[in-house]
Design a protein around this motif. Structure first.
Motif, PDB file in Angstrom:
ATOM      1  N   LEU A 135       0.820  -1.205   0.000  1.00  0.00           N
ATOM      2  CA  LEU A 135       0.000   0.000   0.000  1.00  0.00           C
ATOM      3  C   LEU A 135       0.856   1.257   0.000  1.00  0.00           C
ATOM      4  N   GLY A 136       2.155   1.091   0.144  1.00  0.00           N
ATOM      5  CA  GLY A 136       3.059   2.235   0.159  1.00  0.00           C
ATOM      6  C   GLY A 136       3.562   2.524   1.558  1.00  0.00           C
ATOM      7  N   VAL A 137       4.788   2.971   1.628  1.00  0.00           N
ATOM      8  CA  VAL A 137       5.435   3.233   2.916  1.00  0.00           C
ATOM      9  C   VAL A 137       4.699   4.328   3.690  1.00  0.00           C
ATOM     10  N   THR A 138       4.250   5.358   2.993  1.00  0.00           N
ATOM     11  CA  THR A 138       3.534   6.443   3.671  1.00  0.00           C
ATOM     12  C   THR A 138       2.251   5.926   4.301  1.00  0.00           C
ATOM     13  N   TRP A 139       1.522   5.088   3.577  1.00  0.00           N
ATOM     14  CA  TRP A 139       0.292   4.511   4.122  1.00  0.00           C
ATOM     15  C   TRP A 139       0.606   3.688   5.365  1.00  0.00           C
ATOM     16  N   ASP A 140       1.668   2.892   5.299  1.00  0.00           N
ATOM     17  CA  ASP A 140       2.030   2.037   6.434  1.00  0.00           C
ATOM     18  C   ASP A 140       2.446   2.860   7.653  1.00  0.00           C
ATOM     19  N   ALA A 141       3.167   3.944   7.444  1.00  0.00           N
ATOM     20  CA  ALA A 141       3.549   4.815   8.563  1.00  0.00           C
ATOM     21  C   ALA A 141       2.301   5.432   9.191  1.00  0.00           C
ATOM     22  N   ASN A 142       1.362   5.860   8.366  1.00  0.00           N
ATOM     23  CA  ASN A 142       0.108   6.432   8.883  1.00  0.00           C
ATOM     24  C   ASN A 142      -0.698   5.381   9.641  1.00  0.00           C
ATOM     25  N   TYR A 143      -0.769   4.175   9.075  1.00  0.00           N
ATOM     26  CA  TYR A 143      -1.463   3.067   9.747  1.00  0.00           C
ATOM     27  C   TYR A 143      -0.860   2.847  11.137  1.00  0.00           C
ATOM     28  N   LEU A 144       0.464   2.797  11.183  1.00  0.00           N
ATOM     29  CA  LEU A 144       1.134   2.525  12.450  1.00  0.00           C
ATOM     30  C   LEU A 144       0.876   3.650  13.453  1.00  0.00           C
ATOM     31  N   ARG A 145       0.933   4.898  13.019  1.00  0.00           N
ATOM     32  CA  ARG A 145       0.645   6.013  13.930  1.00  0.00           C
ATOM     33  C   ARG A 145      -0.771   5.928  14.486  1.00  0.00           C
ATOM     34  N   GLU A 146      -1.718   5.544  13.642  1.00  0.00           N
ATOM     35  CA  GLU A 146      -3.106   5.398  14.102  1.00  0.00           C
ATOM     36  C   GLU A 146      -3.218   4.298  15.154  1.00  0.00           C
ATOM     37  N   ARG A 147      -2.533   3.191  14.939  1.00  0.00           N
ATOM     38  CA  ARG A 147      -2.574   2.109  15.920  1.00  0.00           C
ATOM     39  C   ARG A 147      -1.890   2.526  17.227  1.00  0.00           C
ATOM     40  N   LEU A 148      -0.793   3.260  17.139  1.00  0.00           N
ATOM     41  CA  LEU A 148      -0.100   3.717  18.346  1.00  0.00           C
ATOM     42  C   LEU A 148      -0.989   4.649  19.160  1.00  0.00           C
ATOM     43  N   ALA A 149      -1.768   5.470  18.470  1.00  0.00           N
ATOM     44  CA  ALA A 149      -2.678   6.380  19.168  1.00  0.00           C
ATOM     45  C   ALA A 149      -3.723   5.603  19.968  1.00  0.00           C
ATOM     46  N   GLU A 150      -4.045   4.403  19.515  1.00  0.00           N
ATOM     47  CA  GLU A 150      -4.995   3.544  20.236  1.00  0.00           C
ATOM     48  C   GLU A 150      -4.359   2.906  21.462  1.00  0.00           C
ATOM     49  N   HIS A 151      -3.025   2.921  21.530  1.00  0.00           N
ATOM     50  CA  HIS A 151      -2.290   2.295  22.632  1.00  0.00           C
ATOM     51  C   HIS A 151      -1.239   3.267  23.166  1.00  0.00           C
ATOM     52  N   PRO A 152      -1.712   4.380  23.785  1.00  0.00           N
ATOM     53  CA  PRO A 152      -0.763   5.377  24.278  1.00  0.00           C
ATOM     54  C   PRO A 152       0.056   4.844  25.451  1.00  0.00           C
ATOM     55  N   ILE A 153       1.154   5.507  25.699  1.00  0.00           N
ATOM     56  CA  ILE A 153       2.037   5.107  26.795  1.00  0.00           C
ATOM     57  C   ILE A 153       1.442   5.651  28.089  1.00  0.00           C
ATOM     58  N   THR A 154       0.563   4.844  28.677  1.00  0.00           N
ATOM     59  CA  THR A 154      -0.091   5.180  29.939  1.00  0.00           C
ATOM     60  C   THR A 154      -0.226   3.911  30.765  1.00  0.00           C
ATOM     61  N   GLY A 155      -0.636   4.081  32.003  1.00  0.00           N
ATOM     62  CA  GLY A 155      -0.899   2.925  32.857  1.00  0.00           C
ATOM     63  C   GLY A 155       0.234   2.564  33.786  1.00  0.00           C
ATOM     64  N   TYR A 156       1.335   3.318  33.724  1.00  0.00           N
ATOM     65  CA  TYR A 156       2.431   3.084  34.649  1.00  0.00           C
ATOM     66  C   TYR A 156       3.228   4.367  34.849  1.00  0.00           C
ATOM     67  N   VAL A 157       3.927   4.417  35.971  1.00  0.00           N
ATOM     68  CA  VAL A 157       4.800   5.549  36.263  1.00  0.00           C
ATOM     69  C   VAL A 157       6.182   5.207  35.736  1.00  0.00           C
ATOM     70  N   THR A 158       6.739   6.107  34.954  1.00  0.00           N
ATOM     71  CA  THR A 158       8.076   5.860  34.409  1.00  0.00           C
ATOM     72  C   THR A 158       9.137   6.146  35.469  1.00  0.00           C
ATOM     73  N   ALA A 159      10.312   5.599  35.252  1.00  0.00           N
ATOM     74  CA  ALA A 159      11.425   5.845  36.166  1.00  0.00           C
ATOM     75  C   ALA A 159      11.739   7.336  36.219  1.00  0.00           C
ATOM     76  N   ASP A 160      11.705   8.018  35.077  1.00  0.00           N
ATOM     77  CA  ASP A 160      11.971   9.462  35.042  1.00  0.00           C
ATOM     78  C   ASP A 160      10.912  10.246  35.812  1.00  0.00           C
ATOM     79  N   GLN A 161       9.655   9.836  35.677  1.00  0.00           N
ATOM     80  CA  GLN A 161       8.587  10.514  36.417  1.00  0.00           C
ATOM     81  C   GLN A 161       8.771  10.321  37.921  1.00  0.00           C
ATOM     82  N   ALA A 162       9.126   9.106  38.330  1.00  0.00           N
ATOM     83  CA  ALA A 162       9.347   8.846  39.750  1.00  0.00           C
ATOM     84  C   ALA A 162      10.528   9.651  40.270  1.00  0.00           C
TER      85      ALA A 162
END
Length: 122
Positions: free
Chosen positions: A73-100
């Protein structure tokens, strides 16, 4: 199209070029797998589950780019697909070492430093 020069493994003395769509996909892959370390063991369990989910989406996008199991489907399409999926799984649910560390530097106790903000569940 703008190209970004890099040093190639095959030619370390001279620059090679990564086309912008490929560079964008690589940056998105890095974003997907570059999760901050957790401050606690329980947080690391959340981080590992999140990393596994995000890595699955990386695998799907890369298979598409490489033509395995999916139409090209093209590299640009795949990058957009991946960004959309990442938005569905944000980095949340734990405290990072830097935050602590930042919370400890503000004078909070360890227990306070590794407690998720109100409304964010593990």
């Amino acid at each position: 199209m703008i190209h970004t020069p890099i040093h190639s493994v095959d030619n370390p003395a001279g620059p090679s070029v990564i086309p912008d769509p490929v560079r964008d996909l690589l940056a998105t892959v890095l974003e997907a797998i570059d999760l901050p370390h957790a401050a606690t063991i329980g947080g690391d369990e959340v981080r590992v589950r999140l990393l596994a989910t995000r890595a699955t989406h990386v695998r799907i996008a890369l298979r598409s780019v490489l033509g395995d199991d999916a139409p090209d489907l093209g590299v640009t399409w795949d990058a957009n697909y991946l960004r959309e999926r990442l938005a569905e799984h944000p980095i949340t649910g734990y405290v990072t070492a830097d935050q602590a560390d930042a919370a400890l530097n503000q004078g909070k106790t360890w227990s306070q430093a590794v407690t998720l903000p109100t409304g964010e569940s593990q």
